[in-house]
Design an enzyme around this catalytic site. Structure first.
Site, PDB file in Angstrom:
ATOM      1  N   ASP A  93       0.856  -1.186   0.000  1.00 17.95           N
ATOM      2  CA  ASP A  93       0.000   0.000   0.000  1.00 17.95           C
ATOM      3  C   ASP A  93       0.894   1.239   0.000  1.00 17.95           C
ATOM      4  O   ASP A  93       2.116   1.124  -0.023  1.00 17.95           O
ATOM      5  CB  ASP A  93      -1.019  -0.020   1.152  1.00 17.95           C
ATOM      6  CG  ASP A  93      -0.480   0.497   2.473  1.00 17.95           C
ATOM      7  OD1 ASP A  93       0.746   0.664   2.605  1.00 17.95           O
ATOM      8  OD2 ASP A  93      -1.281   0.748   3.382  1.00 17.95           O
ATOM      9  N   ASP A 254      -5.052  -5.602   9.395  1.00 15.96           N
ATOM     10  CA  ASP A 254      -3.637  -5.463   9.719  1.00 15.96           C
ATOM     11  C   ASP A 254      -3.519  -4.527  10.906  1.00 15.96           C
ATOM     12  O   ASP A 254      -4.380  -3.678  11.114  1.00 15.96           O
ATOM     13  CB  ASP A 254      -2.861  -4.878   8.527  1.00 15.96           C
ATOM     14  CG  ASP A 254      -3.249  -3.438   8.274  1.00 15.96           C
ATOM     15  OD1 ASP A 254      -2.644  -2.532   8.874  1.00 15.96           O
ATOM     16  OD2 ASP A 254      -4.195  -3.199   7.487  1.00 15.96           O
TER      17      ASP A 254
END
Ligand SMILES: [Zn+2]
Length: 415
Positions: A93, A254
């Site tokens: 990301d 996460d």
């Protein structure tokens, strides 16, 4: 339910000498040091999340990689660099948090895809822009224009992202980023991302939300969610709510919290499946700024400080769980606290830790090998190992989730 660990180049040196607090003389950091998935018996996560801003360090305070490490990551690819077993997925990301202050993301879709493809990620999240605000009563139109603009940017970049992935025939699994400020705006983002072709969607900006608010957003999303769309919660642990989240299509999350609590939290440093304990603070005389200042100012004798540090460590190493050993450890910890001129004493909490001696019941490879050393708050090698231990506890808590049992049954039914 799958857990992804956000990488911040956290490794430990397997040859570290805890008696003398010394690294092996021949140590080469990236070659010899080990990641959590290498030093624990079983990897404590099913995926590694790696942010472009952590690797490239474009923004203030974000870079954790040296130029040489970055070059090595590109050369070896993500699997080679992290020595990842096949069971661990890599997810990329942008680390939107690091550029949240900018008006627009300072990174293009093309640069992001170059990063994902260059490193060989399995999956990658589209470029997004975090909305710092939550107002369930604001509508899609009547809302802070800055929030609306950030959602528009996120959706526009998601469209460009999936178009490029498809047009270039990339193997990368695209994950659409959804931002919002209310159940309705998150649901609308998910609806639009699905229309673009996304089957995996990461929900961002939910870290400050209460569990009740997250559930309300998930309920609204569920009304538009296609049954095959999987949701990822960015930055959220809350194991106790994961079964509830999974009913609304959340399949992964996460978080660094279990790891970081080992050395960032005031008290909850050592986790067990049912509670958490404070770690025993024995700071290094040279590594403690307050103590160093006191020594320089002549208020504390350096010789005495070093002597008490040693006595303290010895009392802990000789700890056998007896009442006598608990008393002796507390006396020495207390004496070192006074030398360190701590603002508040933790002796009460230390007693609880010593009474329970939770490391002695833990089956993880680190506690088995280190014993009480892992519960000593002191330097990066102990502190990170305690963080890895916490992640292994998180992994075993997750194994007991109802939603995990369901996933494994479905998987085995499908062959
Ligand atoms: Zn352990």
């Amino acid at each position: 339910m799958r857990f992804y660990f956000p990488d911040s180049q956290d490794l430990v040196s397997p040859g570290y000498n805890f008696q003398h607090d010394e690294y092996p003389p021949s140590r080469v950091r990236q070659r010899d040091d080990l990641y959590a998935h290498e030093i624990l018996d079983a990897p404590p996560y099913s995926g590694l999340l790696v942010s472009k801003s952590i690797v490239d360090g474009a923004m203030k305070g974000s870079g954790k990689y040296t130029g040489a490490q970055r070059a090595r990551l590109y050369r070896l690819g993500i699997r080679g660099f992290f020595r990842l077993p096949d069971s661990i997925e890599s997810l990329g990301d942008n680390g939107a948090f690091n550029y949240a202050d900018e008006l627009v993301p300072p990174v293009t879709v093309e640069e992001t895809l170059d990063f994902y493809e260059g490193c060989g990620f399995d999956a990658g999240v589209s470029v997004d822009h975090i909305i710092f605000g939550y107002d369930p009563l604001a509508s899609l139109e009547k809302v802070d224009p800055a929030w609306a603009e950030r959602r528009r940017i996120t959706l526009r970049l998601a469209e460009e992202f999936i178009t490029r992935v498809t047009d270039q025939g990339l193997k990368l699994k695209p994950v659409g980023a959804a931002q919002g400020w209310s159940p309705a705006s998150y649901a609308d983002s998910v609806r639009q991302l699905q229309a673009m072709g996304y089957r995996r969607i990461a929900l961002g900006g939910m870290v400050p939300l209460k569990t009740k608010d997250i559930l309300e957003c998930l309920q609204a999303i569920d009304l538009v969610r296609s049954p095959t769309t999987e949701l990822h919660l960015l930055g959220i642990t809350r194991v106790e709510s994961m079964d509830a989240f999974s009913e609304y299509g959340v399949t992964s999350f996460d978080s660094t919290s279990a790891f970081r609590q080992a050395f960032m939290d005031d008290r909850n440093n050592f986790h067990t499946e049912h509670e958490s304990f404070i770690a025993l603070r024995v700071p290094q005389v040279d590594g403690n700024p307050t103590l160093k200042r006191a020594i320089l100012a002549g208020r504390v004798s350096q010789k005495e400080a070093i002597a008490q540090e040693r006595v303290c460590l010895r009392a802990l190493r000789e700890f056998d769980g007896s009442d006598q050993a608990i008393q002796r450890a507390l006396t020495e910890l207390g004496a070192y606290e006074s030398i360190c001129q701590v603002k508040k004493s933790y002796l009460g909490e230390y007693k609880r830790t010593l009474d329970a001696a939770p490391w002695s019941d833990c089956k993880c490879s680190l506690c088995r090998k280190l014993g009480i050393e892992i519960a000593i708050f002191r330097g990066t090698e102990r502190n990170k190992r305690r963080g890895f231990h916490n992640m292994s506890v998180l992994a075993s808590k997750m194994k007991k989730l109802k939603s995990n049992t369901l996933v494994s049954t479905t998987r085995s039914n499908n062959g």
